[in-house]
Design a protein around this motif. Structure first.
Motif, mmCIF file in Angstrom:
data_model
loop_
_atom_site.group_PDB
_atom_site.id
_atom_site.type_symbol
_atom_site.label_atom_id
_atom_site.label_comp_id
_atom_site.label_asym_id
_atom_site.label_seq_id
_atom_site.Cartn_x
_atom_site.Cartn_y
_atom_site.Cartn_z
ATOM 1 N N GLU A 64 14.466 -1.761 -9.966
ATOM 2 C CA GLU A 64 13.406 -2.727 -10.255
ATOM 3 C C GLU A 64 13.757 -4.088 -9.679
ATOM 4 O OE1 GLU A 64 10.578 -1.505 -11.658
ATOM 5 O OE2 GLU A 64 11.699 0.372 -11.679
ATOM 6 N N VAL A 65 12.775 -4.723 -9.080
ATOM 7 C CA VAL A 65 12.906 -6.093 -8.601
ATOM 8 C C VAL A 65 12.257 -7.021 -9.621
ATOM 9 C CG1 VAL A 65 12.218 -7.719 -6.779
ATOM 10 C CG2 VAL A 65 12.931 -5.379 -6.186
ATOM 11 N N ARG B 131 -7.837 0.084 -30.450
ATOM 12 C CA ARG B 131 -7.474 0.587 -29.121
ATOM 13 C C ARG B 131 -7.221 -0.594 -28.195
ATOM 14 N NH1 ARG B 131 -7.588 5.823 -28.560
ATOM 15 N NH2 ARG B 131 -8.948 7.079 -29.861
ATOM 16 N N GLY B 132 -6.173 -0.460 -27.386
ATOM 17 C CA GLY B 132 -5.854 -1.531 -26.461
ATOM 18 C C GLY B 132 -5.152 -1.002 -25.231
ATOM 19 N N TYR B 133 -4.973 -1.884 -24.260
ATOM 20 C CA TYR B 133 -4.245 -1.484 -23.066
ATOM 21 C C TYR B 133 -3.378 -2.643 -22.596
ATOM 22 C CZ TYR B 133 -6.800 -4.221 -19.615
ATOM 23 O OH TYR B 133 -7.307 -5.270 -18.880
ATOM 24 N N VAL B 134 -2.355 -2.262 -21.864
ATOM 25 C CA VAL B 134 -1.448 -3.219 -21.242
ATOM 26 C C VAL B 134 -1.382 -2.859 -19.768
ATOM 27 C CG1 VAL B 134 0.990 -3.908 -21.063
ATOM 28 C CG2 VAL B 134 -0.082 -3.640 -23.315
ATOM 29 N N GLU B 135 -1.459 -3.872 -18.921
ATOM 30 C CA GLU B 135 -1.290 -3.662 -17.486
ATOM 31 C C GLU B 135 -0.019 -4.370 -17.052
ATOM 32 O OE1 GLU B 135 -3.363 -4.759 -13.194
ATOM 33 O OE2 GLU B 135 -4.551 -4.934 -15.038
ATOM 34 N N LEU B 136 0.879 -3.619 -16.432
ATOM 35 C CA LEU B 136 2.109 -4.177 -15.873
ATOM 36 C C LEU B 136 2.054 -4.046 -14.360
ATOM 37 C CD1 LEU B 136 4.788 -2.515 -18.227
ATOM 38 C CD2 LEU B 136 3.706 -4.750 -18.484
ATOM 39 N N GLN B 137 2.621 -5.025 -13.671
ATOM 40 C CA GLN B 137 2.769 -4.956 -12.222
ATOM 41 C C GLN B 137 4.253 -4.804 -11.945
ATOM 42 O OE1 GLN B 137 0.179 -5.093 -9.916
ATOM 43 N NE2 GLN B 137 1.717 -4.482 -8.447
ATOM 44 N N ARG B 138 4.583 -3.784 -11.201
ATOM 45 C CA ARG B 138 5.982 -3.444 -10.923
ATOM 46 C C ARG B 138 6.274 -3.641 -9.442
ATOM 47 N NH1 ARG B 138 8.106 2.622 -9.952
ATOM 48 N NH2 ARG B 138 10.319 2.216 -10.250
ATOM 49 N N ARG B 139 7.401 -4.307 -9.141
ATOM 50 C CA ARG B 139 7.919 -4.388 -7.776
ATOM 51 C C ARG B 139 9.306 -3.760 -7.814
ATOM 52 N NH1 ARG B 139 8.698 -9.601 -5.907
ATOM 53 N NH2 ARG B 139 8.683 -8.764 -3.821
ATOM 54 N N TYR B 140 9.572 -2.840 -6.873
ATOM 55 C CA TYR B 140 10.821 -2.083 -6.912
ATOM 56 C C TYR B 140 11.269 -1.678 -5.509
ATOM 57 C CZ TYR B 140 7.944 2.019 -6.036
ATOM 58 O OH TYR B 140 7.083 2.921 -5.470
ATOM 59 N N ARG B 141 12.529 -1.282 -5.419
ATOM 60 C CA ARG B 141 13.094 -0.736 -4.186
ATOM 61 C C ARG B 141 13.462 0.717 -4.428
ATOM 62 N NH1 ARG B 141 15.876 -5.603 -4.232
ATOM 63 N NH2 ARG B 141 15.242 -6.960 -2.537
ATOM 64 N N VAL B 142 13.160 1.544 -3.459
ATOM 65 C CA VAL B 142 13.611 2.929 -3.509
ATOM 66 C C VAL B 142 15.085 2.918 -3.117
ATOM 67 C CG1 VAL B 142 13.346 5.242 -2.518
ATOM 68 C CG2 VAL B 142 11.330 3.810 -2.953
ATOM 69 N N GLY C 258 18.531 3.209 -1.521
ATOM 70 C CA GLY C 258 18.928 3.387 -0.131
ATOM 71 C C GLY C 258 18.086 2.614 0.870
ATOM 72 N N THR C 259 17.099 1.860 0.395
ATOM 73 C CA THR C 259 16.260 1.076 1.304
ATOM 74 C C THR C 259 16.210 -0.371 0.831
ATOM 75 O OG1 THR C 259 14.135 1.279 0.146
ATOM 76 C CG2 THR C 259 14.760 3.109 1.603
ATOM 77 N N GLN C 260 15.687 -1.234 1.675
ATOM 78 C CA GLN C 260 15.459 -2.628 1.299
ATOM 79 C C GLN C 260 13.970 -2.921 1.137
ATOM 80 O OE1 GLN C 260 17.803 -4.882 0.415
ATOM 81 N NE2 GLN C 260 19.129 -3.093 0.563
ATOM 82 N N ASP C 261 13.130 -1.916 1.391
ATOM 83 C CA ASP C 261 11.682 -2.090 1.272
ATOM 84 C C ASP C 261 11.300 -2.292 -0.186
ATOM 85 O OD1 ASP C 261 11.445 -1.677 3.980
ATOM 86 O OD2 ASP C 261 10.934 0.455 3.781
ATOM 87 N N VAL C 262 10.483 -3.314 -0.433
ATOM 88 C CA VAL C 262 9.983 -3.575 -1.779
ATOM 89 C C VAL C 262 8.560 -3.030 -1.859
ATOM 90 C CG1 VAL C 262 9.394 -5.348 -3.482
ATOM 91 C CG2 VAL C 262 11.440 -5.608 -2.073
ATOM 92 N N ARG C 263 8.324 -2.218 -2.851
ATOM 93 C CA ARG C 263 7.006 -1.623 -3.069
ATOM 94 C C ARG C 263 6.434 -2.116 -4.389
ATOM 95 N NH1 ARG C 263 8.279 4.656 -1.402
ATOM 96 N NH2 ARG C 263 9.047 4.189 0.687
#
Length: 155
Positions: A98-99, A113-124, A126-131
């Motif tokens: 996780e980034v 009833r409710g909802y939560v929205e999270l935004q995730r930035r992460y690296r797979v 072995g890589t430096q790519d952030v998704r």
């Protein structure tokens, strides 16, 4: 459909007229009240954010007896038990670092009833790519507070 619109107009028109009259003389019309915000849901959103960032799958599903889990690349299934949900989420998170995980929204959509929205930035690994991914968590109010009932991970 037409009957529903008629009912909505009949119910909503007096409230709109009152708001416009109240706003006159003050220079600006009054803004409508924001949707109900559940403070406990805000705490639950932060707890979920921390659990996801720390790859704490068991902590994420704690207190939830059955959870619908939808992950990219996994076949849809019915609600899973707590241990099985945690194992599925843990396996999904294993190849990522996780980034950043940010709470984008937490709101009650209807009573109980409710909802939560999270935004995730992460690296797979072995890589430096952030998704990036969006996580949608559905909650239901139970006797002890909000209970996670659904997790959807999207691109």
């Amino acid at each position: 459909m037409r009957a529903l619109l008629t009912v909505l107009l009949a119910v909503g028109a007096p409230a709109i007229a009152r708001a416009q009259v109240q706003g006159q003389g003050q220079g600006q019309p009054q803004a409508p009240a924001p949707p109900a915000q559940a403070p406990d849901l805000d705490r639950e959103a932060e707890r979920a954010r921390q659990a996801w960032f720390g790859h704490d799958a068991a902590g994420l599903v704690a207190g939830s007896p059955r959870i619908v889990v939808r992950l990219p690349g996994a076949d849809p299934s019915g609600a899973l038990g707590q241990a099985q949900s945690a194992a599925l989420i843990r396996d999904y998170l294993a190849s990522a670092q996780e980034v950043e995980v940010v709470v984008r929204s937490a709101r009650e959509t209807e009573p109980g009833r409710g909802y939560v929205e999270l935004q995730r930035r992460y690296r797979v690994a072995g890589t430096q790519d952030v998704r990036s991914q969006t996580l949608l968590l559905g909650y239901r109010m139970g006797g002890g507070g909000w209970i996670l009932v659904e997790l959807r991970v999207g691109g």
